[in-house]
Design a protein around this motif. Structure first.
Motif, mmCIF file in Angstrom:
data_model
loop_
_atom_site.group_PDB
_atom_site.id
_atom_site.type_symbol
_atom_site.label_atom_id
_atom_site.label_comp_id
_atom_site.label_asym_id
_atom_site.label_seq_id
_atom_site.Cartn_x
_atom_site.Cartn_y
_atom_site.Cartn_z
ATOM 1 N N SER A 200 0.813 -1.217 0.000
ATOM 2 C CA SER A 200 0.000 0.000 0.000
ATOM 3 C C SER A 200 0.847 1.269 0.000
ATOM 4 N N PRO A 222 -6.907 -4.838 12.816
ATOM 5 C CA PRO A 222 -7.439 -5.157 11.480
ATOM 6 C C PRO A 222 -8.731 -4.402 11.194
ATOM 7 N N ARG A 226 -8.847 -7.098 7.026
ATOM 8 C CA ARG A 226 -7.599 -6.663 6.408
ATOM 9 C C ARG A 226 -6.567 -6.365 7.485
ATOM 10 N N THR A 228 -2.292 -5.810 8.511
ATOM 11 C CA THR A 228 -1.140 -5.092 7.978
ATOM 12 C C THR A 228 0.147 -5.842 8.288
ATOM 13 N N GLU A 239 4.559 -1.103 3.702
ATOM 14 C CA GLU A 239 3.340 -1.552 4.369
ATOM 15 C C GLU A 239 2.553 -2.425 3.398
ATOM 16 N N HIS A 241 -0.979 -4.710 2.831
ATOM 17 C CA HIS A 241 -2.324 -5.047 3.291
ATOM 18 C C HIS A 241 -2.657 -6.477 2.881
ATOM 19 N N THR A 243 -5.689 -9.313 3.042
ATOM 20 C CA THR A 243 -7.100 -9.609 3.292
ATOM 21 C C THR A 243 -7.245 -11.112 3.514
#
Length: 263
Positions: A200, A222, A226, A228, A239, A241, A243
């Motif tokens: 991201s 979260p 999602r 991190t 960073e 992400h 899911t």
């Protein structure tokens, strides 16, 4: 008449007289009355073996829960960790647990003996109990904040604010993955329960902590399944992400499997 092996003595004796050898302690117990548990009854060979440790486990283990913090004393140290005696409210050390080498410190440790020595007294957190095998696992490092996560969260703030000179974001396709990271992300997508993985944004630290790629699950809460992840190599931090339907422990296990597959 039965036999009580030295290793089956309760740690309470050695804790009372740490300067004595196990043979001297056993000699001093002659004529004593103690609670023991039968761990072997061989009628054919007329053999009866007792354990004071198992009797202590039956009595005191119910007072131990995952998450509890104990004062412990190091009993002996092996290459893989330190065996410690847990101090109970009566001031005595009734049970023994293991602090694995990976749970001693956030720093990489080559030899546990560099950190812990017989007789040392420290605080440790109970992180696991194997009731079937009468084992307690403890951790020293989990009483401290992970210094790496703390540093990364400062580089990439959880509130979304960032220094424009140190942060960049937007289209994840415009961010070049750190060396070796792309393969790891592709492998993560092969894990059950992980649906999407994408970079991201990225930031740059003022100092170099390590040139090696490091990948961690962030302590950021979260949102809509999602989570991190944070990756770092040199000054660069990215960073990611992720899911997923997995919980934090499931993500950690998936990440460990991937890192074992990727050279």
């Amino acid at each position: 008449m039965g036999f009580l092996p030295f290793p089956q003595l309760s740690p309470v004796h050695a804790s009372k007289e740490p300067e004595k050898s196990i043979q001297e302690i056993a000699q001093g117990l002659i004529g004593s009355i103690m609670s023991v548990k039968v761990i072997l009854a061989d009628e054919d060979n007329k053999k009866l073996i007792f354990s004071e440790k198992e009797a202590a486990w039956s009595k005191y283990s119910k007072q131990v829960n995952v998450g509890d913090i104990f004062e412990v004393r190091v009993g002996y140290v092996e290459d893989y960790g330190a065996f410690v005696h847990l101090r109970f409210p009566d001031g005595l050390y009734h049970l023994t647990g293991l602090i694995h080498v990976s749970e001693v410190s956030w720093d990489l440790i080559q030899d546990v003996r560099d950190i812990l020595k017989v007789g040392d007294e420290v605080r440790a957190k109970v992180v696991g109990i194997d009731w079937g095998k009468s084992r307690i696992n403890l951790s020293i490092r989990q009483l401290e904040e992970d210094p790496l996560l703390e540093t990364l969260d400062k580089v990439i703030p959880q509130d979304g604010s960032a220094d424009p000179d140190s942060m960049s974001g937007g289209d994840s396709g415009s961010i070049e993955p750190l060396p070796g990271l792309e393969t790891i992300l592709e492998e993560l997508l092969q894990e059950d329960g992980i649906y999407d993985v994408r970079i991201s944004r990225q930031g740059f630290e003022k100092r170099v902590v390590s040139q090696d790629l490091q990948l961690w699950l962030s302590n950021a809460p979260p949102t809509n399944q999602r989570f991190t992840l944070l990756a770092r190599a040199g000054r660069q931090v990215q960073e990611i992400h992720l899911t997923t339907s997995l919980d934090q422990e499931g993500i950690r296990r998936a990440l460990q499997r991937v890192l074992e597959r990727v050279p």
